[in-house]
Design a protein around this motif. Structure first.
Motif, PDB file in Angstrom:
ATOM      1  N   LEU A 130       0.831  -1.203   0.000  1.00 56.84           N
ATOM      2  CA  LEU A 130       0.000   0.000   0.000  1.00 56.84           C
ATOM      3  C   LEU A 130       0.867   1.256   0.000  1.00 56.84           C
ATOM      4  O   LEU A 130       0.621   2.195  -0.769  1.00 56.84           O
ATOM      5  N   LEU A 131       1.900   1.286   0.842  1.00 55.67           N
ATOM      6  CA  LEU A 131       2.739   2.469   0.944  1.00 55.67           C
ATOM      7  C   LEU A 131       3.520   2.723  -0.337  1.00 55.67           C
ATOM      8  O   LEU A 131       3.700   3.875  -0.747  1.00 55.67           O
ATOM      9  N   LEU A 132       3.969   1.671  -0.989  1.00 53.31           N
ATOM     10  CA  LEU A 132       4.642   1.843  -2.280  1.00 53.31           C
ATOM     11  C   LEU A 132       3.657   2.359  -3.333  1.00 53.31           C
ATOM     12  O   LEU A 132       4.021   3.176  -4.191  1.00 53.31           O
ATOM     13  N   ALA A 133       2.409   1.898  -3.271  1.00 50.38           N
ATOM     14  CA  ALA A 133       1.383   2.390  -4.189  1.00 50.38           C
ATOM     15  C   ALA A 133       1.129   3.882  -3.965  1.00 50.38           C
ATOM     16  O   ALA A 133       0.936   4.639  -4.921  1.00 50.38           O
ATOM     17  N   VAL A 134       1.132   4.305  -2.712  1.00 48.81           N
ATOM     18  CA  VAL A 134       0.955   5.727  -2.389  1.00 48.81           C
ATOM     19  C   VAL A 134       2.126   6.538  -2.932  1.00 48.81           C
ATOM     20  O   VAL A 134       1.945   7.636  -3.468  1.00 48.81           O
ATOM     21  N   MET A 135       3.339   6.005  -2.820  1.00 51.92           N
ATOM     22  CA  MET A 135       4.515   6.682  -3.362  1.00 51.92           C
ATOM     23  C   MET A 135       4.417   6.812  -4.883  1.00 51.92           C
ATOM     24  O   MET A 135       4.725   7.856  -5.461  1.00 51.92           O
ATOM     25  N   PHE A 136       3.977   5.749  -5.524  1.00 50.88           N
ATOM     26  CA  PHE A 136       3.795   5.764  -6.977  1.00 50.88           C
ATOM     27  C   PHE A 136       2.755   6.804  -7.377  1.00 50.88           C
ATOM     28  O   PHE A 136       2.844   7.427  -8.437  1.00 50.88           O
ATOM     29  N   ASN A 137       1.784   7.001  -6.496  1.00 50.28           N
ATOM     30  CA  ASN A 137       0.698   7.938  -6.773  1.00 50.28           C
ATOM     31  C   ASN A 137       1.161   9.398  -6.749  1.00 50.28           C
ATOM     32  O   ASN A 137       0.446  10.281  -7.222  1.00 50.28           O
ATOM     33  N   ILE A 138       2.342   9.662  -6.193  1.00 50.93           N
ATOM     34  CA  ILE A 138       2.873  11.030  -6.201  1.00 50.93           C
ATOM     35  C   ILE A 138       3.053  11.508  -7.637  1.00 50.93           C
ATOM     36  O   ILE A 138       2.646  12.616  -8.001  1.00 50.93           O
ATOM     37  N   ALA A 139       3.664  10.661  -8.468  1.00 48.65           N
ATOM     38  CA  ALA A 139       3.839  10.998  -9.879  1.00 48.65           C
ATOM     39  C   ALA A 139       2.488  11.105 -10.581  1.00 48.65           C
ATOM     40  O   ALA A 139       2.275  11.993 -11.422  1.00 48.65           O
ATOM     41  N   PHE A 140       1.585  10.213 -10.221  1.00 47.91           N
ATOM     42  CA  PHE A 140       0.227  10.227 -10.787  1.00 47.91           C
ATOM     43  C   PHE A 140      -0.434  11.586 -10.549  1.00 47.91           C
ATOM     44  O   PHE A 140      -0.983  12.200 -11.472  1.00 47.91           O
ATOM     45  N   ASN A 141      -0.384  12.079  -9.319  1.00 49.52           N
ATOM     46  CA  ASN A 141      -1.013  13.355  -8.977  1.00 49.52           C
ATOM     47  C   ASN A 141      -0.381  14.526  -9.711  1.00 49.52           C
ATOM     48  O   ASN A 141      -1.060  15.478 -10.110  1.00 49.52           O
ATOM     49  N   ILE A 142       0.928  14.462  -9.895  1.00 53.28           N
ATOM     50  CA  ILE A 142       1.618  15.554 -10.583  1.00 53.28           C
ATOM     51  C   ILE A 142       1.184  15.633 -12.044  1.00 53.28           C
ATOM     52  O   ILE A 142       0.890  16.722 -12.566  1.00 53.28           O
ATOM     53  N   TYR A 143       1.094  14.486 -12.714  1.00 46.14           N
ATOM     54  CA  TYR A 143       0.829  14.483 -14.159  1.00 46.14           C
ATOM     55  C   TYR A 143      -0.650  14.566 -14.528  1.00 46.14           C
ATOM     56  O   TYR A 143      -1.003  15.168 -15.535  1.00 46.14           O
TER      57      TYR A 143
END
Length: 313
Positions: A130-143
């Motif tokens: 879950l925490l790695l998915a949240v980290m991956f979501n940082i790039a998602f939110n930016i783009y």
């Protein structure tokens, strides 16, 4: 790592039964469109932030986590713009009409990482996943709110509103992530009086997210949703081509922690982003196409997600 078809399907079955309950209750008139915004606010502003915080703070301290986080963020920073640009190009090749190409490309690129991706990552991979998915979501939110907004706005010549990027970057989810990282790396203890209610709130994240999906399907009429070829081709890219391509590319990279690749592929295999309709409305995209893509996507993913997971191993 056991990600066989039967294992993943079994884990997903319980989740989508909850979604089916939300669907039935919507058709019965218990829930309606207004409940989507209410439940979504509860999920994104309270339950999910509590899940992120408790998952990290409750875990054992591991200095390697920051290394893995930087890797998965870097993957996202490269993957999303590449997929978005490629989607715009392939939309023309597939004959998507002008006025719908930006919407098609947007829906093909961005997955539902929050409402479905996070609960499934937690279910399949535990707190670390879950925490790695949240980290991956940082790039998602930016783009999604920058390049994604630009691409979807190509479908209209009208002036559109600008999203408040500051409020997106400093959302409750991201603030919870920052706070949990401070507690995690600072090794700051949290008293059980505080942790207990936070854990109770985090427990509603998964069922609440699936109920929202069920309501969303319930308020969709379903008429003509299965006959639009552009909706099907977008879902082919979103649910099959992109996650499979991502899986094979990541296998070629020297990534030590297989969980990183597994999380990225699973998030990539999720149905279309839940925010797609909102983005289409704000930036004057093709709302009708978004509705069709979303309807098909949330049904088809029940089969495509387990199939994609088999590639991970």
């Amino acid at each position: 790592m056991n990600l066989s078809f039967l294992f993943v399907l079994t884990n997903l079955a319980g989740l989508f039964i909850i979604a089916a309950i939300g669907y039935v209750f919507t058709k019965a008139g218990v829930f309606d469109r207004s409940h989507v915004s209410i439940f979504s606010a509860l999920l994104l502003k309270l339950a999910l932030p509590c899940t992120i915080f408790t998952s990290l703070v409750s875990g054992e301290y591991d200095p390697k986590f920051i290394h893995d986080s930087l890797i998965i963020i870097s993957i996202g920073m490269i993957a999303f713009p590449v997929l978005l640009i490629f989607s715009e190009f392939i939309a023309k090749f597939m004959g998507v009409p002008v006025g719908s190409r930006g919407t098609w490309a947007f829906c093909s690129t961005f997955s539902n990482s929050g409402f479905i991706g996070f609960p499934i990552a937690l279910r399949l991979f535990g707190a670390e996943g879950l925490l790695l998915a949240v980290m991956f979501n940082i790039a998602f939110n930016i783009y999604i709110y920058t390049m994604g907004a630009i691409v979807i706005s190509h479908d209209s010549t009208e002036k559109h509103e600008h999203m408040n990027l500051k409020s997106i970057l400093f959302s409750n989810i991201n603030l919870a992530l920052i706070l949990s990282l401070v507690f995690y790396f600072g090794r700051i203890p949290v008293h059980e009086i505080i942790m207990t209610p936070l854990k109770y709130l985090s427990d509603i994240t998964t069922p609440l997210s699936m109920v929202i999906i069920g309501i969303a399907l319930g308020i969709s009429s379903g008429k003509d949703f299965l006959t639009d070829i552009n909706a099907w081709t977008s879902n082919l890219m979103r649910l099959v081509i992109y996650p499979v391509a991502t899986c094979f590319i990541l296998k070629l990279l020297p990534i030590d922690n297989i969980l990183i690749s597994a999380v990225v592929v699973v998030i990539m295999a999720m149905p279309v982003a839940g925010v797609s309709s909102t983005m289409a409305e704000i930036y004057h995209g093709d709302l009708n196409l978004v509705a069709k893509i979303t309807f098909i996507s949330n049904i088809a993913c029940i089969i495509t997600i387990p199939l994609v997971c088999m590639l991970i191993g």
